[in-house]
Design an enzyme around this catalytic site. Structure first.
Site, PDB file in Angstrom:
ATOM      1  CB  SER A 229      -1.035  -0.367   1.308  1.00 22.72           C
ATOM      2  OG  SER A 229      -1.761   0.639   0.908  1.00 22.72           O
ATOM      3  CG  ASP A 447      -5.751  -2.725  -3.643  1.00 21.44           C
ATOM      4  OD1 ASP A 447      -6.373  -1.928  -3.339  1.00 21.44           O
ATOM      5  OD2 ASP A 447      -5.008  -3.519  -3.478  1.00 21.44           O
ATOM      6  CG  HIS A 477      -5.593  -2.903   0.430  1.00 20.62           C
ATOM      7  ND1 HIS A 477      -4.945  -2.039  -1.011  1.00 20.62           N
ATOM      8  CD2 HIS A 477      -5.009  -2.281   1.287  1.00 20.62           C
ATOM      9  CE1 HIS A 477      -4.228  -1.570  -0.555  1.00 20.62           C
ATOM     10  NE2 HIS A 477      -3.702  -1.013   0.601  1.00 20.62           N
TER      11      HIS A 477
END
Length: 508
Positions: A229, A447, A477
């Site tokens: 991320s 995602d 994610h």
């Protein structure tokens, strides 16, 4: 603006599955990089420090990890332009290699945010990395301004809860708009007061320089890194600043480095709406009809918050957060079904519990400071400072992208860094890394928080023969550890054996 870019939400939502089912984001300077892996000015003196590894202590709200884990503190310059000046401490955690294979070095993790704690995060996720631990020491850290590393605190728990209950994040009237921006300004002022001189030294560039100092102190010639991320933006920034020191870098759930603050907000509106559409499709429902029903629920909550638990009520903003957190993982889609059913019956407790998990609020009313650090770091990184009038003009476009999340994210483009006490550093991060070793960039087609398109852009911006793009056709994610033998095998082979896959590889 990266309000929802954080992998911690996956773990938070996962914790709730059983309970609810049962009951209820630098500077582009090179900092003296020689391109060959040598030390720069920020490392002088401090690069020779010895880490005092010892038994980890319990952190606020979290128990100490088991005996396998050791903790220490790395001294880094407060201001990297003054390497011999004042220092601050960066909290570290590690689990030494099991020794089942020839040790490669340390593998450093960042799980996202910005503002996520690696010291608490790594032990939570460590079971997924048993194979990597055979040849690496697993290492993570709290970036400067986060948790155990001089963590930023902008307001107390009482004020945080009051704002959640009273401030409308999709203001409909002049009075609501005034309260919204006054609260945003108050939050920024609180950050400046609570962190004092640190507020201007917690950027992603600062963290990348800390990362290189950590590499040196750990005794590694090259950095081996696992970024998730926001951790992909940090990794890309590192590669740009220190291309000659890039070892094996793997990026998962990739931030789009080409997007400015408005672009990030649009990306997330698109990504979360796409995930919500996929959720409805999985239930045999028409996504347009399902989204319209959710939007109608949120509109009702905007007009009149719903009873939930104790004196707290479910507001539109908290409901939106509760829905969002379940979209981080396909495993939590059933939790969303139950929470929406409860809300339609007039009970907002389930959605409120989900929002509390995302906001890291415990049952006693104590909040973590993750969101404080996230905002302070991202507002120092980004120059984006939209006015209320500019935000209003883009609301129609945002609502067209996402009828459920567009209004909130559209307003957020102006509210997130409104009247921030320090200026931002760039429109978008610089990640070009000519001459660096190949970097693995893994994108997941479903995602929600870092939409798939950003992975290809990251690979392109890293540069030819540097960014190696791999696709997973999945949901949630992040890709690693989510059930794809193809993805896990590809990443393990790269990190453990140095085998670089073909650019464009696709895993189903």
């Amino acid at each position: 603006m990266q309000r929802f870019v954080r992998s911690a939400a996956m773990a938070a939502a996962g914790v709730l599955v059983a309970g609810l089912a049962a009951g209820c984001g630098g500077s582009s300077d090179d900092g003296g990089e020689d391109g060959k892996g040598g030390k720069d000015g920020a490392g002088k003196g401090l690069a020779s420090q010895k880490l005092d590894w010892g038994r980890c202590k319990a952190s606020e709200g979290s128990p100490a990890p088991g005996a396998d884990w050791q903790c220490s503190t790395l001294k880094v310059p407060l201001d990297h332009t003054k390497p011999d000046g004042e220092t601050i401490g960066v909290a570290l955690i590690r689990a030494k290699s099991t020794g089942k294979g020839d040790r490669i070095g340390s593998l450093v993790f960042n799980f996202g945010g910005p503002g996520g704690s690696g010291v608490s995060g790594l032990p939570s996720f460590a079971d997924s990395y048993d194979k990597l631990r055979e040849r690496y020491d697993l290492v993570s850290f709290d970036p400067r301004g986060v948790a155990g590393s001089e963590g930023v605190r902008c307001r107390d728990d009482k004020a945080t809860q009051a704002a959640e209950q009273k401030v409308d994040l999709t203001p409909d009237t002049p009075a609501e708009e005034k309260a919204y921006f006054e609260d945003a300004a108050d939050f920024g002022a609180g950050c400046a007061k609570g962190s004092k001189k640190l507020i201007g030294h917690i950027s992603t560039v600062d963290a990348a320089r800390d990362l290189d100092l950590l590499r040196q102190v750990l005794g590694d010639d090259k950095l081996h890194y696992f970024g998730v991320s926001y951790g992909t933006e940090l990794g890309g920034t590192y590669a740009h600043l220190f291309p000659g020191r890039v070892g094996r870098l793997m990026f998962d759930a990739v931030v789009d480095p080409s997007a400015d603050s408005i672009g990030h907000a649009e990306n997330q509106a698109r990504g979360f709406q796409r995930a919500l559409d996929n959720y409805f499709k999985s239930r045999g429902q028409d996504p347009e009809e399902g989204s319209a029903k959710v939007a109608k629920l949120l509109k009702r909550l905007d007009a009149e918050p719903m009873r939930a638990s104790g004196e707290r009520k479910l507001t539109e903003s908290l409901a939106s957060t509760g829905i969002l957190v379940t979209l981080y993982s396909k495993q939590t889609w059933p939790v969303l079904t139950r929470a929406l059913e409860d809300a339609e019956k007039g009970d907002g407790s389930s959605l409120l519990q989900l929002a509390d998990a995302y906001n890291e609020r415990d049952p006693s009313g104590r909040y973590s400071t993750q969101s404080h650090s996230q905002r302070a770091i991202s507002c120092l990184d980004s120059k984006g400072r939209s006015t209320p009038e500019e935000a209003k003009k883009r609301l129609d476009r945002f609502r067209e992208i996402s009828p459920v999340f567009g209004g909130f994210l559209g307003w957020d483009t102006a509210g997130w860094c409104h009247d921030w006490p320090v200026a931002g550093q760039h429109d978008s991060p610089e990640v070009s890394a000519p001459g660096a070793a190949p970097i693995l960039v893994v994108g997941n087609t479903g995602d929600p928080a870092t939409p798939y398109e950003g992975a290809r852009r990251m690979a392109d911006e890293l540069g030819k023969d540097v960014g190696v793009h791999v696709t997973w056709k999945g949901e949630g994610h992040g890709a690693y550890g989510n059930g794809s033998a193809c993805i896990d095998g590809t990443i393990d082979d790269y990190l453990l054996n140095g085998k670089v896959p073909k650019d464009g590889k696709v895993c189903s």
